[in-house]
Motif scaffolding. Structure first.
Motif, PDB file in Angstrom:
ATOM      1  N   ASN A 172       0.857  -1.190   0.000  1.00 25.61           N
ATOM      2  CA  ASN A 172       0.000   0.000   0.000  1.00 25.61           C
ATOM      3  C   ASN A 172       0.891   1.237   0.000  1.00 25.61           C
ATOM      4  OD1 ASN A 172       0.739  -0.270   2.725  1.00 25.61           O
ATOM      5  ND2 ASN A 172      -1.273   0.294   3.508  1.00 25.61           N
TER       6      ASN A 172
ATOM      7  N   SER B  93      -2.391   6.374   0.087  1.00 22.32           N
ATOM      8  CA  SER B  93      -3.433   5.892   1.000  1.00 22.32           C
ATOM      9  C   SER B  93      -3.731   6.954   2.057  1.00 22.32           C
ATOM     10  CB  SER B  93      -2.973   4.608   1.694  1.00 22.32           C
ATOM     11  OG  SER B  93      -2.685   3.597   0.748  1.00 22.32           O
TER      12      SER B  93
ATOM     13  N   TYR C 133      -5.164   7.690   6.066  1.00 23.13           N
ATOM     14  CA  TYR C 133      -5.259   7.055   7.377  1.00 23.13           C
ATOM     15  C   TYR C 133      -6.716   6.726   7.697  1.00 23.13           C
ATOM     16  CZ  TYR C 133      -4.533   6.218  12.360  1.00 23.13           C
ATOM     17  OH  TYR C 133      -4.481   5.665  13.616  1.00 23.13           O
ATOM     18  N   ASP C 134      -6.992   5.450   7.969  1.00 25.41           N
ATOM     19  CA  ASP C 134      -8.336   4.952   8.272  1.00 25.41           C
ATOM     20  C   ASP C 134      -9.303   5.203   7.120  1.00 25.41           C
ATOM     21  OD1 ASP C 134      -9.936   3.502   9.939  1.00 25.41           O
ATOM     22  OD2 ASP C 134     -10.657   5.231  11.089  1.00 25.41           O
TER      23      ASP C 134
ATOM     24  N   THR D 267      -9.240   5.152   2.324  1.00 26.53           N
ATOM     25  CA  THR D 267      -8.947   4.406   1.102  1.00 26.53           C
ATOM     26  C   THR D 267      -7.480   4.016   1.028  1.00 26.53           C
ATOM     27  OG1 THR D 267     -10.692   5.604  -0.050  1.00 26.53           O
ATOM     28  CG2 THR D 267      -9.062   4.465  -1.425  1.00 26.53           C
ATOM     29  N   GLN D 268      -7.246   2.767   0.653  1.00 23.45           N
ATOM     30  CA  GLN D 268      -5.877   2.267   0.511  1.00 23.45           C
ATOM     31  C   GLN D 268      -5.539   2.106  -0.970  1.00 23.45           C
ATOM     32  OE1 GLN D 268      -3.969   1.581   3.634  1.00 23.45           O
ATOM     33  NE2 GLN D 268      -5.693   2.960   3.978  1.00 23.45           N
TER      34      GLN D 268
ATOM     35  N   GLY E 201      -5.454  -0.130   7.244  1.00 24.59           N
ATOM     36  CA  GLY E 201      -5.957   1.222   7.046  1.00 24.59           C
ATOM     37  C   GLY E 201      -5.172   2.276   7.783  1.00 24.59           C
ATOM     38  N   LYS E 202      -4.285   1.846   8.678  1.00 25.61           N
ATOM     39  CA  LYS E 202      -3.533   2.804   9.481  1.00 25.61           C
ATOM     40  C   LYS E 202      -2.022   2.597   9.376  1.00 25.61           C
ATOM     41  CE  LYS E 202      -7.419   3.094  12.673  1.00 25.61           C
ATOM     42  NZ  LYS E 202      -7.923   2.875  14.053  1.00 25.61           N
TER      43      LYS E 202
END
Length: 407
Positions: free
Chosen positions: A182, A270, A272-273, A275-276, A348-349
Motif C-alpha cells: 500500500n 493511501s 489514514y483509516d 482508502t488504501q 488502514g492505518k
C-alpha cells in the motif's frame, strides 16, 4: 596586574609599524581579481561536467510533457535511452517481455486500484516506440554535492545510517519475487534523508560483493527536488552499492513500456483509516538471465544479466519492507517509515506488504513462508508478520521515528 609604562607602549607600537607588511591598494585589487577568476574557472569546469552528464542522461525526445507536479517528461525513442550507451547494447533493440511466472493456485484478485502517475493523469501519453523519461536538471545534480554521487544510494558514514523494518527469506535459490504494497506519503525531515517501501532481490554470500535489484515506492525530496511526493523507483548495484543507480540515471536498466515513468510521482497515496492505494510489483529472471520488473500487469523493462557478476545466476535472499536513511544528531530523526504509524495499528492505518511470494527455479510462484523479521530500532520503526487465506503471507511495518521511546 602590571601595566606597561607609556614608553614601552610606544616602542611596541613603533615596532608594529616598522615590521608589519603593507600591501598597496592595487595589489589587494589584483589578488581579489585573481581569486574571483580562479573561482569562476572552477565553477565553469564544474558546470561543463554537469552539462556533459545532462547530455548523457537527457536524450533527444519526440514529445515533451509538462506534468501537473512540475516534472518534465520526455518521450524518448526506445533505442536511444541511456542503457543503449553501453557497448554491449549499442545498435541493438530491447528484448520483448517474456511470459510471466506461473501462479501457484493462490493468486488473488489484486486489481483493487491501479496506481496512477501524475504526469499522465490528464490523459497525456508517450507515442508507441518511445518511453517516458523524467528530465534531469542541473539543480538535481548539484543537490548531491558531486557529480559522482548523483543518482546513487547514499552509503552509510559517520553522520548517516540506514534503518530497516523487514521480512526476509534468506540462503535459498530464488528466481524472483512478488508482493503488493500500500502506498503512503511519509514525512521526511532531514536534507539527505529518504523513506521507502520496496522489495530487494539480492545475491549475498561470504567473500562476494552484494548484487541487488530493488523496486518499490519512495519519498526522497533531495533526489527529486520536490515536497515529499511518493514516486515509483527501481535501483540496482553489482558491487555492494559502490556503483549502480536509481531509475535511468545511469546506463543499466532497459525500459520497454511507455505507460510508466521511473521516478514519476504516484497519486493518490493511501489515507489514514480510509482508502488504501496499492501497487503490485514482480521481479523475475527471464530465460536470457535478465531480471525483469513488472508493475501490475505491465512489464516495465529489465536489467541485462551481464550487469551482475553473481545475480545473473539467482538471488540468495529476498527482502520486503521499509528503509529510512537518517542523519544521526542529538536525537533520532523524525522521518517516518511507511504511514508513520506502528504496525500494531493494523489495516488502514499502518503500511503493509501482502501476497508475498518467491519464484522458484522452475518459474513458479510459491508462498514466502518462514519469514525472518529484522528491525534496527524497534522503538522507532517496527515490523510484524502474519498469514491469512486472503492475503497469504504479509507484514505490517513502519513508525514515526523520534518519539518518547525513540529519543
Amino acid at each position: 596586574m602590571y601595566a606597561p609604562t607609556p614608553p614601552i607602549i610606544c616602542i611596541f607600537f613603533l615596532f608594529f609599524l616598522l615590521f608589519t607588511p603593507v600591501f598597496p591598494i592595487q595589489d589587494v585589487k589584483n589578488f581579489k581579481a585573481k581569486y574571483k577568476s580562479f573561482n569562476s574557472s572552477i565553477e565553469s569546469k564544474k558546470m561543463k561536467l554537469i552539462n556533459d552528464l545532462l547530455k548523457k542522461i537527457n536524450k533527444p525526445f519526440v514529445k515533451s510533457i509538462k506534468s501537473p507536479d512540475g516534472d518534465i517528461i520526455d518521450c524518448v525513442l526506445i533505442h536511444l535511452q541511456p542503457a543503449f550507451d553501453l557497448p554491449q547494447l549499442k545498435g541493438s533493440l530491447p528484448m520483448d517481455p517474456p511470459e510471466l511466472p506461473i501462479p501457484n493456485g493462490h493468486e488473488q484478485a489484486e486489481k483493487e486500484s491501479e496506481i496512477k502517475q501524475v504526469w499522465s493523469s490528464n490523459g497525456e501519453s508517450c507515442p508507441n516506440g518511445t518511453i517516458p523519461i523524467r528530465r534531469t536538471t542541473a539543480s538535481d545534480i548539484l543537490a548531491f554535492g558531486s557529480i559522482s554521487n548523483f543518482g546513487k544510494k547514499i552509503r552509510p558514514n559517520s553522520l548517516d545510517t540506514h534503518e530497516y523494518a523487514l521480512g526476509s527469506v534468506e540462503e535459498g535459490v530464488y528466481h524472483g519475487a512478488k508482493a503488493t504494497f500500500n502506498l503512503w506519503k511519509p514525512n521526511v525531515t532531514g536534507v539527505n534523508e529518504f523513506s521507502l517501501s520496496q522489495m530487494w532481490l539480492a545475491y549475498n554470500v561470504p567473500n562476494r560483493l552484494v548484487n541487488t535489484v530493488e523496486a518499490g515506492w519512495m519519498v526522497y525530496p533531495k533526489l527529486y527536488k520536490d515536497n515529499g511526493t511518493p514516486r515509483l523507483f527501481n535501483f540496482w548495484t553489482p558491487d555492494n552499492y559502490k556503483t549502480g543507480c536509481y531509475n535511468l540515471n545511469c546506463p543499466g536498466f532497459v525500459q520497454t513500456t511507455n505507460k510508466y515513468s521511473l521516478g514519476g510521482a504516484l497519486n493518490p497515496p493511501s489515507t489514514y483509516d480510509g482508502t488504501q492505494t496499492i501497487i503490485t510489483i514482480k521481479m523475475f529472471k527471464g530465460m536470457t538471465g535478465a531480471w525483469w520488473l513488472v508493475v501490475g500487469d505491465e512489464a516495465l523493462g529489465y536489467w541485462p544479466s551481464y550487469l551482475f557478476p553473481d545475480l545473473h545466476n539467482n538471488a540468495t535472499d529476498v527482502h520486503y519492507g521499509g528503509e529510512v536513511i537518517s542523519n544521526i544528531g542529538l536525537k533520532h530523526t523524525s522521518t517516518q517509515m511507511g504511514s508513520g504509524h506502528f504496525p500494531e495499528e493494523g489495516f488502514g492505518k499502518a503500511a503493509y506488504i501482502r501476497s508475498m511470494e518467491v519464484i522458484d527455479i522452475e518459474g513458479r510462484l510459491q508462498p514466502a513462508s518462514n519469514l525472518k523479521l529484522q528491525n534496527t530500532h524497534p522503538n522507532c520503526y517496527a515490523v510484524t508478520s502474519g498469514f491469512s487465506d486472503t492475503w497469504g503471507n504479509y507484514i505490517y511495518f513502519g513508525g514515526p521515528g523520534n518519539n518518547p521511546k525513540c529519543p
